[in-house]
Design an enzyme around this catalytic site. Structure first.
Site, PDB file in Angstrom:
ATOM      1  N   LEU A  56     -44.716 -31.775 -13.237  1.00  0.00           N
ATOM      2  CA  LEU A  56     -43.966 -31.380 -12.053  1.00  0.00           C
ATOM      3  C   LEU A  56     -43.400 -29.977 -12.231  1.00  0.00           C
ATOM      4  CD1 LEU A  56     -42.081 -34.759 -11.490  1.00  0.00           C
ATOM      5  CD2 LEU A  56     -43.936 -33.851 -10.058  1.00  0.00           C
ATOM      6  N   THR A  57     -42.924 -29.390 -11.138  1.00  0.00           N
ATOM      7  CA  THR A  57     -42.579 -27.971 -11.117  1.00  0.00           C
ATOM      8  C   THR A  57     -41.381 -27.602 -11.979  1.00  0.00           C
ATOM      9  OG1 THR A  57     -43.530 -27.701  -8.922  1.00  0.00           O
ATOM     10  CG2 THR A  57     -41.896 -26.069  -9.597  1.00  0.00           C
ATOM     11  N   PHE A  58     -40.215 -28.169 -11.699  1.00  0.00           N
ATOM     12  CA  PHE A  58     -39.025 -27.778 -12.447  1.00  0.00           C
ATOM     13  C   PHE A  58     -39.124 -28.145 -13.930  1.00  0.00           C
ATOM     14  CE2 PHE A  58     -35.207 -26.678  -9.607  1.00  0.00           C
ATOM     15  CZ  PHE A  58     -36.008 -25.949  -8.743  1.00  0.00           C
TER      16      PHE A  58
ATOM     17  N   HIS B  53     -41.590 -25.519 -15.597  1.00  0.00           N
ATOM     18  CA  HIS B  53     -41.093 -24.148 -15.685  1.00  0.00           C
ATOM     19  C   HIS B  53     -40.022 -24.027 -16.767  1.00  0.00           C
ATOM     20  CE1 HIS B  53     -43.128 -23.228 -11.837  1.00  0.00           C
ATOM     21  NE2 HIS B  53     -43.075 -21.998 -12.294  1.00  0.00           N
TER      22      HIS B  53
ATOM     23  N   HIS C 130     -48.685 -26.473 -13.472  1.00  0.00           N
ATOM     24  CA  HIS C 130     -49.462 -27.709 -13.387  1.00  0.00           C
ATOM     25  C   HIS C 130     -50.667 -27.453 -12.500  1.00  0.00           C
ATOM     26  CE1 HIS C 130     -47.825 -27.958  -9.352  1.00  0.00           C
ATOM     27  NE2 HIS C 130     -46.607 -27.916  -9.850  1.00  0.00           N
TER      28      HIS C 130
END
Length: 422
Positions: A83-85, A88, A253
């Site tokens: 997932l994004t957060f 990162h 991702h």
């Protein structure tokens, strides 16, 4: 960054009759200044949702040129969940989500309450992020200026610190304007110019969710994002910086296609009365017990085999995911198979047919979740193809490029050292 401690130190030294005049700098201070001045700038670029094999569509000519004269990995494996957060933050801390504290885009903490990537007050609350230390803080502590253009975590006051320069996230800001801000920071005088910078693009991810990874819209987003990187390269060349700075381009991702009918209705498999309101939804769904309810029975039922989904008590999640020890991970975790999504009958009805045709968050070993990695600059070998590696390895690599000692992390510098010139 909060400069108060440094200002206090300078004031104390000034009272002692020393610190502010260059002629009284100690040899060690002069050496540190020279080291900072000699450090090649490092720019970390994220193209959210750029699946590794998108590169083979030949819609990113600027990236292809960077790869041809630099390093191109077959792929980079995201941390779980993909997932994004979480990813990162894994990239800039070197710690997998279970260790860096950002275990999902949406999560619950017993002290802090609820976190959502859409809740700006939560996103800017440093207490959510302080289980790990982002690279911009370590760089700052070593005398390097830092600048972040929309990187998850950079808006928060983490452990009392911010990057030297940062911007509040504005989704509507055009890619070229984001690039222009990076160039403006690089135009600052030598004493103020950042050495470590980040840049973030999100159009590819949005197109993938809305239209699916194989859509014309994703292809157009790839072209548009590459055009912004071409604008960046042109700006760096005009400033005489392109051959003097190291550039790393990553994705957080990949993306998988999800047919409209591929939904697992979780409320048909378990009683929602036994659990707290769902803390996450979509690909990875978590459940915590409602007070006074028999959660052991719920777990026993849900850990049985199900079509298109696997569920585990957090202590029984497969070890290869490196997930489940953090208190923010719900007690029961359900993961959809690639190409499927988890929903409740009510949540699906509220969407009124408007569902994502592309998703991520799946098993991070699946090829569709693999991410882009390209690197270019004076520190990197030219024209080499590199093997797949986990994204936490980017952190010690960047620390090495900046000449600073990294914090303890899950990353391994020796696994990526081979992409550098000897």
């Amino acid at each position: 960054m909060n400069r108060l401690p440094r200002l206090l130190l300078c004031s104390l030294l000034a009272l002692a009759g020393c610190a502010t005049h260059p002629s009284v700098l100690t040899p060690e201070a002069k050496a540190q200044q020279a080291k900072v001045a000699a450090t090649a700038p490092l720019l970390l670029i994220s193209i959210d949702g750029y699946r590794a094999d998108y590169f083979d569509r030949h819609l990113s000519p600027t990236l292809e040129q960077l790869a041809a004269t630099g390093v191109h990995a077959d792929s980079m494996q995201p941390s779980f969940p993909s997932l994004t957060f979480p990813n990162h933050y894994a990239i800039v801390t070197g710690m997998v989500p279970d260790h860096n504290g950002i275990v999902n885009n949406n999560m619950v903490d017993t002290q802090l309450g609820k976190f959502s990537l859409k809740d700006r007050s939560a996103v800017r609350n440093g207490l959510w992020w302080d289980q790990a230390t982002p690279l911009w803080e370590t760089a700052d502590a070593n005398g390097l200026r830092t600048a972040t253009m929309f990187w998850p975590g950079s808006e928060a006051d983490i452990q009392g610190e911010h990057p030297d320069y940062w911007k509040k996230f504005k989704a509507k800001m055009k890619p070229n304007r984001r690039v222009d801000q990076i160039l403006k920071w690089l135009d600052l005088p030598a004493g103020k110019r950042p050495t470590f910078l980040t840049l973030y693009f999100d159009a590819v991810d949005h197109a993938g969710h809305e239209h699916g990874p194989d859509s014309p819209e994703v292809d157009q987003a790839l072209r548009d994002t590459d055009a912004a990187i071409a604008h960046l390269v042109d700006g760096l060349r005009k400033r005489g910086l392109f051959d003097k700075m190291n550039i790393i381009v990553v994705a957080d991702h990949g993306m998988a296609s999800v047919p409209k009918e591929n939904h697992i209705l979780i409320d048909t498999l378990m009683s929602m009365d036994d659990v707290e309101p769902v803390t996450t939804a979509g690909v990875l769904v978590g459940f915590n017990p409602k007070l006074g309810h028999d959660f052991n029975a719920v777990e026993q039922q849900m850990e049985q085999p199900h079509q298109h989904m696997h569920c585990w008590d957090k202590t029984r999640i497969p070890a290869r995911f490196q997930y489940g020890s953090n208190a923010r991970v719900p007690r029961l975790v359900c993961l959809a198979d690639v190409g499927w999504s988890i929903a409740t009958t009510e949540s699906l009805a509220k969407k009124k047919g408007h569902v994502s045709l592309g998703e991520h968050g799946y098993d991070n070993a699946d090829p569709k979740m693999r991410a882009l990695f390209v690197a270019h600059g004076p520190a990197f070998q030219r024209g080499i193809r590199f093997h797949n590696f986990p994204n936490v390895d980017v952190y010690p690599l960047m620390a090495h490029l900046l000449g600073i000692r990294p914090k303890l992390s899950d990353g391994r510098f020796e696994d990526v050292q081979g992409m550098l010139k000897q």
